[in-house]
Design an enzyme around this catalytic site. Structure first.
Site, PDB file in Angstrom:
ATOM      1  N   ASP A  10       0.852  -1.195   0.000  1.00 36.03           N
ATOM      2  CA  ASP A  10       0.000   0.000   0.000  1.00 36.03           C
ATOM      3  C   ASP A  10       0.887   1.245   0.000  1.00 36.03           C
ATOM      4  O   ASP A  10       1.605   1.510   0.966  1.00 36.03           O
ATOM      5  CB  ASP A  10      -0.866  -0.042   1.270  1.00 36.03           C
ATOM      6  CG  ASP A  10      -1.729   1.196   1.430  1.00 36.03           C
ATOM      7  OD1 ASP A  10      -2.529   1.225   2.374  1.00 36.03           O
ATOM      8  OD2 ASP A  10      -1.594   2.136   0.612  1.00 36.03           O
ATOM      9  N   ILE A  11       0.829   2.009  -1.065  1.00 34.18           N
ATOM     10  CA  ILE A  11       1.721   3.177  -1.233  1.00 34.18           C
ATOM     11  C   ILE A  11       1.539   4.201  -0.116  1.00 34.18           C
ATOM     12  O   ILE A  11       2.472   4.951   0.198  1.00 34.18           O
ATOM     13  CB  ILE A  11       1.488   3.807  -2.623  1.00 34.18           C
ATOM     14  CG1 ILE A  11       2.683   4.703  -3.026  1.00 34.18           C
ATOM     15  CG2 ILE A  11       0.173   4.598  -2.677  1.00 34.18           C
ATOM     16  CD1 ILE A  11       2.665   5.135  -4.480  1.00 34.18           C
ATOM     17  N   ASN A  24      -7.598  12.018 -11.007  1.00 33.50           N
ATOM     18  CA  ASN A  24      -8.351  12.383 -12.207  1.00 33.50           C
ATOM     19  C   ASN A  24      -8.207  13.898 -12.376  1.00 33.50           C
ATOM     20  O   ASN A  24      -7.704  14.583 -11.485  1.00 33.50           O
ATOM     21  CB  ASN A  24      -9.824  11.969 -12.094  1.00 33.50           C
ATOM     22  CG  ASN A  24     -10.518  12.621 -10.930  1.00 33.50           C
ATOM     23  OD1 ASN A  24     -10.634  13.846 -10.868  1.00 33.50           O
ATOM     24  ND2 ASN A  24     -10.959  11.819  -9.982  1.00 33.50           N
ATOM     25  N   GLY A  32      -9.805   3.815  -6.018  1.00 33.40           N
ATOM     26  CA  GLY A  32      -8.440   3.275  -6.175  1.00 33.40           C
ATOM     27  C   GLY A  32      -7.403   3.930  -5.277  1.00 33.40           C
ATOM     28  O   GLY A  32      -7.653   4.260  -4.123  1.00 33.40           O
ATOM     29  N   VAL A  33      -6.222   4.127  -5.867  1.00 32.07           N
ATOM     30  CA  VAL A  33      -5.123   4.692  -5.057  1.00 32.07           C
ATOM     31  C   VAL A  33      -5.427   6.150  -4.686  1.00 32.07           C
ATOM     32  O   VAL A  33      -5.048   6.618  -3.605  1.00 32.07           O
ATOM     33  CB  VAL A  33      -3.779   4.549  -5.803  1.00 32.07           C
ATOM     34  CG1 VAL A  33      -3.678   5.468  -7.012  1.00 32.07           C
ATOM     35  CG2 VAL A  33      -2.599   4.777  -4.864  1.00 32.07           C
ATOM     36  N   ASP A  34      -6.165   6.843  -5.521  1.00 38.56           N
ATOM     37  CA  ASP A  34      -6.583   8.236  -5.229  1.00 38.56           C
ATOM     38  C   ASP A  34      -7.382   8.267  -3.919  1.00 38.56           C
ATOM     39  O   ASP A  34      -7.119   9.070  -3.011  1.00 38.56           O
ATOM     40  CB  ASP A  34      -7.448   8.724  -6.403  1.00 38.56           C
ATOM     41  CG  ASP A  34      -7.629  10.232  -6.435  1.00 38.56           C
ATOM     42  OD1 ASP A  34      -8.389  10.704  -7.294  1.00 38.56           O
ATOM     43  OD2 ASP A  34      -7.038  10.931  -5.591  1.00 38.56           O
ATOM     44  N   SER A 117      -2.753   4.517 -14.325  1.00 40.05           N
ATOM     45  CA  SER A 117      -3.725   4.123 -15.366  1.00 40.05           C
ATOM     46  C   SER A 117      -4.008   2.624 -15.436  1.00 40.05           C
ATOM     47  O   SER A 117      -4.830   2.216 -16.273  1.00 40.05           O
ATOM     48  CB  SER A 117      -3.292   4.605 -16.763  1.00 40.05           C
ATOM     49  OG  SER A 117      -3.473   5.995 -16.890  1.00 40.05           O
ATOM     50  N   GLY A 119      -5.501   0.645 -13.351  1.00 36.09           N
ATOM     51  CA  GLY A 119      -6.693   0.185 -12.624  1.00 36.09           C
ATOM     52  C   GLY A 119      -7.949   0.620 -13.342  1.00 36.09           C
ATOM     53  O   GLY A 119      -8.240   0.152 -14.454  1.00 36.09           O
ATOM     54  N   TYR A 121      -8.571   3.082 -15.071  1.00 34.87           N
ATOM     55  CA  TYR A 121      -8.362   3.632 -16.431  1.00 34.87           C
ATOM     56  C   TYR A 121      -7.988   2.575 -17.460  1.00 34.87           C
ATOM     57  O   TYR A 121      -7.810   2.880 -18.636  1.00 34.87           O
ATOM     58  CB  TYR A 121      -7.331   4.772 -16.387  1.00 34.87           C
ATOM     59  CG  TYR A 121      -7.897   6.109 -15.920  1.00 34.87           C
ATOM     60  CD1 TYR A 121      -9.234   6.232 -15.538  1.00 34.87           C
ATOM     61  CD2 TYR A 121      -7.101   7.244 -15.861  1.00 34.87           C
ATOM     62  CE1 TYR A 121      -9.752   7.447 -15.115  1.00 34.87           C
ATOM     63  CE2 TYR A 121      -7.604   8.472 -15.434  1.00 34.87           C
ATOM     64  CZ  TYR A 121      -8.951   8.556 -15.072  1.00 34.87           C
ATOM     65  OH  TYR A 121      -9.466   9.755 -14.648  1.00 34.87           O
TER      66      TYR A 121
HETATM   67  N1  APR Z   1      -1.274   1.459  -3.070  1.00 37.91           N
HETATM   68  C1  APR Z   1      -0.632   1.193  -4.243  1.00 37.91           C
HETATM   69  N2  APR Z   1      -1.264   0.922  -5.398  1.00 37.91           N
HETATM   70  C2  APR Z   1      -2.616   0.924  -5.365  1.00 37.91           C
HETATM   71  C3  APR Z   1      -3.364   1.200  -4.198  1.00 37.91           C
HETATM   72  C4  APR Z   1      -2.628   1.475  -3.014  1.00 37.91           C
HETATM   73  N3  APR Z   1      -3.236   1.747  -1.848  1.00 37.91           N
HETATM   74  N4  APR Z   1      -4.692   1.126  -4.509  1.00 37.91           N
HETATM   75  C5  APR Z   1      -4.764   0.810  -5.807  1.00 37.91           C
HETATM   76  N5  APR Z   1      -3.528   0.670  -6.334  1.00 37.91           N
HETATM   77  C6  APR Z   1      -3.132   0.315  -7.698  1.00 37.91           C
HETATM   78  C7  APR Z   1      -4.150  -0.435  -8.529  1.00 37.91           C
HETATM   79  O1  APR Z   1      -4.121  -1.823  -8.225  1.00 37.91           O
HETATM   80  C8  APR Z   1      -3.624  -0.132  -9.921  1.00 37.91           C
HETATM   81  O2  APR Z   1      -2.587  -1.042 -10.265  1.00 37.91           O
HETATM   82  O3  APR Z   1      -2.922   1.527  -8.390  1.00 37.91           O
HETATM   83  C9  APR Z   1      -3.008   1.266  -9.796  1.00 37.91           C
HETATM   84  C10 APR Z   1      -3.823   2.384 -10.422  1.00 37.91           C
HETATM   85  O4  APR Z   1      -5.197   2.077 -10.295  1.00 37.91           O
HETATM   86  P1  APR Z   1      -6.305   3.219  -9.968  1.00 37.91           P
HETATM   87  O5  APR Z   1      -6.131   3.686  -8.580  1.00 37.91           O
HETATM   88  O6  APR Z   1      -7.611   2.656 -10.384  1.00 37.91           O
HETATM   89  O7  APR Z   1      -5.892   4.448 -10.917  1.00 37.91           O
HETATM   90  P2  APR Z   1      -6.079   4.638 -12.483  1.00 37.91           P
HETATM   91  O8  APR Z   1      -6.213   3.341 -13.211  1.00 37.91           O
HETATM   92  O9  APR Z   1      -4.992   5.568 -12.880  1.00 37.91           O
HETATM   93  O10 APR Z   1      -7.501   5.373 -12.584  1.00 37.91           O
HETATM   94  C11 APR Z   1      -7.582   6.710 -12.117  1.00 37.91           C
HETATM   95  O11 APR Z   1      -9.414   6.185 -10.684  1.00 37.91           O
HETATM   96  O12 APR Z   1      -9.457   6.486  -8.429  1.00 37.91           O
HETATM   97  C12 APR Z   1      -9.833   7.036  -9.621  1.00 37.91           C
HETATM   98  O13 APR Z   1      -9.821   9.394  -9.192  1.00 37.91           O
HETATM   99  C13 APR Z   1      -9.148   8.348  -9.876  1.00 37.91           C
HETATM  100  O14 APR Z   1     -10.541   8.838 -11.740  1.00 37.91           O
HETATM  101  C14 APR Z   1      -9.245   8.420 -11.370  1.00 37.91           C
HETATM  102  C15 APR Z   1      -9.027   6.986 -11.799  1.00 37.91           C
END
Ligand code: APR
Length: 167
Positions: A10-11, A24, A32-34, A117, A119, A121
């Site tokens: 977990d980052i 976003n 997700g990670v956001d 991107s 997850g 995206y």
């Molecule tokens: N720590 C590390 N990596 C994580 C964590 C975490 N706590 N949570 C999720 N991830 C990973 C996911 O498994 C994926 O491999 O981060 C990567 C990116 O996934 P997303 O968070 O879905 O981001 P993304 O694909 O770039 O989509 C961005 O999602 O959360 C929304 O607001 C954000 O609209 C934007 C979109």
């Protein structure tokens, strides 16, 4: 010399100068990670992001980390995968390049990236991993002052993919 390494977990738990958020374009949080980063950083992060007025895809913005162990958050907006012929590869590369540039401009020594991107995206994981590794290597070859670049994978298969592709 800059070290590039893979870490699975977990980052939001990493105590580095900056963790990168896969945000976003509104910068007002999401899933997700956001979502994880905003939950861990606390409400001050959202209040700070509101002042930024959003961020175009491919660009990056820096804020404090507030309640996170990381001192800063670098928010970048990855491309949504739409088949690969809408400039996605260049936009994803720009996310890494602009995040690294911001870290360097702020005199930071360590940065950790989630798989931008890959997850919600929908970016294909191997193609995204190749872009991430190429940009980190390019920065290192260009003499980046960063001491440590970490590729964070939330899943075991993303970690294996990074390890396989890192020379
Ligand atoms: N720590 C590390 N990596 C994580 C964590 C975490 N706590 N949570 C999720 N991830 C990973 C996911 O498994 C994926 O491999 O981060 C990567 C990116 O996934 P997303 O968070 O879905 O981001 P993304 O694909 O770039 O989509 C961005 O999602 O959360 C929304 O607001 C954000 O609209 C934007 C979109």
């Amino acid at each position: 010399m800059t070290t590039i390494r893979v870490w699975q977990g977990d980052i939001t738990q990493l105590e580095v100068d900056a963790i990168v958020n896969a945000a976003n374009s509104s910068l007002l949080g999401g899933g997700g990670v956001d979502g994880a980063i905003h939950r861990a950083a606390g409400p001050e992060l959202l209040a700070c992001c509101r002042q930024l007025g959003g961020c175009p895809t491919g660009e990056a913005r820096i804020t404090p980390g507030f309640r996170l162990p990381a001192r800063h958050v670098i928010h970048t907006v990855g491309p949504v995968w739409r088949g690969g012929d809408h400039g996605e590869a260049d936009l994803l590369a720009s996310c890494y390049r602009n995040s690294l540039r911001l870290a360097e401009e702020n005199g930071l020594l360590g940065i950790a990236f989630p798989a931008i991107s890959c997850g919600i995206y929908g970016y294909p994981h191997e193609a995204a991993a190749r872009i991430a590794i190429a940009e980190l290597h390019a920065a290192r070859s260009a003499g980046s002052p960063l001491r440590e670049m970490i590729l964070v994978s939330f899943s075991a298969d993303m970690a294996e993919l990074y390890q396989r592709l890192l020379p």
